[in-house]
Scaffold this motif. Sequence first.
Motif, PDB file in Angstrom:
ATOM      1  N   GLU A  90     -11.544  55.246  43.744  1.00 29.59           N
ATOM      2  CA  GLU A  90     -10.758  55.001  42.657  1.00 29.59           C
ATOM      3  C   GLU A  90      -9.474  54.281  42.953  1.00 29.59           C
ATOM      4  OE1 GLU A  90      -8.812  57.895  39.156  1.00 29.59           O
ATOM      5  OE2 GLU A  90     -10.016  58.898  40.499  1.00 29.59           O
ATOM      6  N   PHE A  91      -9.374  53.093  42.181  1.00 29.83           N
ATOM      7  CA  PHE A  91      -8.043  52.530  42.177  1.00 29.83           C
ATOM      8  C   PHE A  91      -6.804  53.164  41.053  1.00 29.83           C
ATOM      9  CE2 PHE A  91     -11.130  49.798  44.056  1.00 29.83           C
ATOM     10  CZ  PHE A  91     -10.404  48.900  45.104  1.00 29.83           C
ATOM     11  N   ALA A  92      -5.734  53.065  41.510  1.00 31.73           N
ATOM     12  CA  ALA A  92      -4.591  53.294  40.709  1.00 31.73           C
ATOM     13  C   ALA A  92      -3.812  51.864  40.493  1.00 31.73           C
ATOM     14  CB  ALA A  92      -3.547  54.050  41.249  1.00 31.73           C
ATOM     15  N   ALA A 145       3.068  53.828  41.032  1.00 29.06           N
ATOM     16  CA  ALA A 145       4.459  53.450  41.198  1.00 29.06           C
ATOM     17  C   ALA A 145       5.217  53.366  42.821  1.00 29.06           C
ATOM     18  CB  ALA A 145       5.268  54.642  40.420  1.00 29.06           C
ATOM     19  N   VAL A 146       4.398  54.070  43.497  1.00 33.79           N
ATOM     20  CA  VAL A 146       5.110  53.967  44.947  1.00 33.79           C
ATOM     21  C   VAL A 146       4.357  52.927  45.844  1.00 33.79           C
ATOM     22  CG1 VAL A 146       4.789  55.096  47.251  1.00 33.79           C
ATOM     23  CG2 VAL A 146       5.500  56.352  45.100  1.00 33.79           C
ATOM     24  N   HIS A 147       2.831  52.677  45.508  1.00 36.48           N
ATOM     25  CA  HIS A 147       2.206  51.688  46.472  1.00 36.48           C
ATOM     26  C   HIS A 147       1.656  50.412  45.522  1.00 36.48           C
ATOM     27  CE1 HIS A 147       2.160  54.885  49.289  1.00 36.48           C
ATOM     28  NE2 HIS A 147       1.319  55.605  48.345  1.00 36.48           N
ATOM     29  N   GLY A 148       2.036  50.390  44.289  1.00 37.00           N
ATOM     30  CA  GLY A 148       1.176  49.340  43.463  1.00 37.00           C
ATOM     31  C   GLY A 148      -0.080  49.411  43.468  1.00 37.00           C
ATOM     32  N   THR A 149      -0.819  48.595  42.850  1.00 34.81           N
ATOM     33  CA  THR A 149      -2.438  48.534  42.853  1.00 34.81           C
ATOM     34  C   THR A 149      -2.886  48.866  44.203  1.00 34.81           C
ATOM     35  OG1 THR A 149      -2.444  47.092  41.026  1.00 34.81           O
ATOM     36  CG2 THR A 149      -4.494  47.579  42.154  1.00 34.81           C
ATOM     37  N   SER A 150      -3.844  50.066  44.233  1.00 33.24           N
ATOM     38  CA  SER A 150      -4.098  50.405  45.468  1.00 33.24           C
ATOM     39  C   SER A 150      -5.515  51.456  45.130  1.00 33.24           C
ATOM     40  CB  SER A 150      -3.221  51.410  46.259  1.00 33.24           C
ATOM     41  OG  SER A 150      -2.824  52.528  45.718  1.00 33.24           O
ATOM     42  N   ALA A 151      -6.319  51.618  46.342  1.00 35.75           N
ATOM     43  CA  ALA A 151      -7.388  52.240  46.230  1.00 35.75           C
ATOM     44  C   ALA A 151      -6.929  53.588  46.841  1.00 35.75           C
ATOM     45  CB  ALA A 151      -8.728  51.811  47.306  1.00 35.75           C
ATOM     46  N   TYR A 152      -6.506  54.371  45.816  1.00 36.54           N
ATOM     47  CA  TYR A 152      -5.838  55.730  46.287  1.00 36.54           C
ATOM     48  C   TYR A 152      -6.560  57.038  46.500  1.00 36.54           C
ATOM     49  CZ  TYR A 152      -6.027  58.252  42.102  1.00 36.54           C
ATOM     50  OH  TYR A 152      -6.509  58.834  40.906  1.00 36.54           O
ATOM     51  N   ALA A 153      -8.006  56.871  46.064  1.00 34.81           N
ATOM     52  CA  ALA A 153      -8.729  58.082  46.201  1.00 34.81           C
ATOM     53  C   ALA A 153     -10.054  57.763  46.635  1.00 34.81           C
ATOM     54  CB  ALA A 153      -8.596  58.826  44.708  1.00 34.81           C
ATOM     55  N   LEU A 154     -10.917  58.698  47.182  1.00 33.02           N
ATOM     56  CA  LEU A 154     -11.998  58.475  47.788  1.00 33.02           C
ATOM     57  C   LEU A 154     -13.073  59.847  47.658  1.00 33.02           C
ATOM     58  CD1 LEU A 154     -14.121  57.175  50.007  1.00 33.02           C
ATOM     59  CD2 LEU A 154     -12.794  58.215  51.843  1.00 33.02           C
ATOM     60  N   ALA A 155     -13.929  59.755  47.098  1.00 37.48           N
ATOM     61  CA  ALA A 155     -14.716  60.887  46.906  1.00 37.48           C
ATOM     62  C   ALA A 155     -16.003  60.820  47.848  1.00 37.48           C
ATOM     63  CB  ALA A 155     -15.240  60.854  45.438  1.00 37.48           C
TER      64      ALA A 155
END
Length: 629
Positions: free
Chosen positions: A293-295, A349-359
């Motif tokens: 998942e990307f934020a 808000a902290v990292h910019g666009t990022s793949a922040y979650a892995l399932a």
Amino acid sequence: MKTSIATVTLSGELPDKLEAIAQAGFDGVEIFENDFLAFDGSPVDVGKMASDLGLAITLFQPFRDFEGMPDALRSRTFDRAERKFDIMQELGTDMVLVCSNVSQAALGGIDRAAADFHELGERAAKRGLKVGYEALAWGRYVNDHRDAWEIVRRADHPSVGLVLDSFHSLSRRIDINSIRSIPKEKIFIVQLADAPLIDMDLLYWSRHFRNMPGEGDLPVTEFAEAVASTGYDGYFSLEIFNDQFRGGSTRKIAADGHRSLIYLADQVRRNVETPIGVAMPKRAVVKGVGFVEFATDEDEAAELVAMLRALGFRKAAVHRSKKVSLFEQGNIRILVNVDPAGFASAAYAVHGTSAYALALVVDDAGEAYGRALALDAEPFRQPVVDGELEFPAIRGVGGGLIYLIDDKSPLGRFSEIDFEQVADDSDSDGAGLLRFDHVAQTVAYDEMLTWLLFYTSIFDTRKTPMVDIIDPGGVVRSQVVENEAGTLRLTMNGAENRRTLAGHFIAEKFGSGIQHLAFSTNDIFATSKRLRKQGFTPLHISPNYYDDVEARFGLAPDLTERLKADNILYDRDEHGEYFQLYSGTYGEGFFFEIVERRGYRGYGAPNAIFRIAALKRQMRPEGIPKDAM
């Protein structure tokens, strides 16, 4: 298992160390003499600090160069011992560690040493104290726990016992089965340390390169099993000398240490009938990556979605209550989260666009979650709308999330329950991408051991040997966590400076995280052809690379030309061939990779320098503002 750790293991001042040790969940602490001497307070003050934090002081150490001294020096050693006993009583501990003599003045002889320990035991007993004897791997006469045990046996005193240290025994390759015959009541404490296999001087190896059990290459589990087979139920204590730990986060290293002991106890319980450790589910079997998942936000999502579409992904569904879109191809699922509320928004808000979650798809999500919590993983929860699924989740690399899902519960149908299917307006029929081949996470080098232990203790995985990846800006250390079936492959890349591509990614993203995703295909040339039709622009590889690869592997010229025409990299090992195709960079160093494996088991490490050089040519030059490009 009663857990303890030596203060020498951690960085910081003594009060900081004690607080971190207590917060990590240890039962006890070994007070290293230098930590006490550097503290501007009395032994009573130290004892009160430990007591107030709920920590037992398991021993005071070390007492050096005691046994076998000539008559002119012998009385002085006993005077020193009496002073140690004074301090111990004020500290509130009843045991001192005596390590085997390394002095050039020492005299050999087991009976001489045993006589010294008998007398020391008499003096200790008068104060209600105990003496533990440890064989240093570099001791002048005693460097083997079997000899140390014989001295303890001949000393024949209830206040004198053995200290077993895994590093000292395993570094000298001493038969650990010899431990099984030692009476449990004569083992006063067990110290544990792992280490990478390095051929160097034993003292230097010990003083600089020890690490937590499970982080190195020594058979520490087998050592602990031999100890447990005696019925020993005392403290297992960490004594780690490591330059990286001494400069690292006190709390993080303490937490790693506690996790390593819990994991070790679990392994021992499964092989030996022993009271140590607590019951927990077995390591989770990972069946695959469920989604990444990307934020992001509405504006930056457009570029990300355009890249996904160029890779052949189609928009398959949208979340029922959040601004989240689901993109699919083969068995690959990518979520793009632009919701202005919740954790994803905070991550953006902290990292910019990022793949922040892995399932991760595991055999049993509930059991995997239970094991993770038993191993001190940090749980994550956020409110969900009635009727929607709440995923078991833990915090992972860079503070991101790891969701746990399975096929036996509704979690496996999350795309049906939480999402509404939509008709995609693209005319793409995909590019032949089948599944996630591997997920690459970039971390600061000093975090690598933390995350290797995290993954291997919770999930049924193994770590591969470390590989040096040469970047034009420096060296990146790379190590893989993978399972036997190949359904989970995580490449961990440790950056030591920001001049490397990996270091730039960490600096610009304000922390560690997923830097690239690799997808598999069964025919990379067919995939490349379909990608070109969809507007995909591959990473340009220098033509010089192909002249070399043809000569190095003896490739047919027509294959070389096909590789060059499609910018495909090639490698080969004893198991087969490997083909790699890369996208350009997105944001501050994120990229996609497409691979085809023909029996090959590696990750194309020899090609990394060429790929990195090509990616860095696309990057914003150092010092140039983002909006100037």
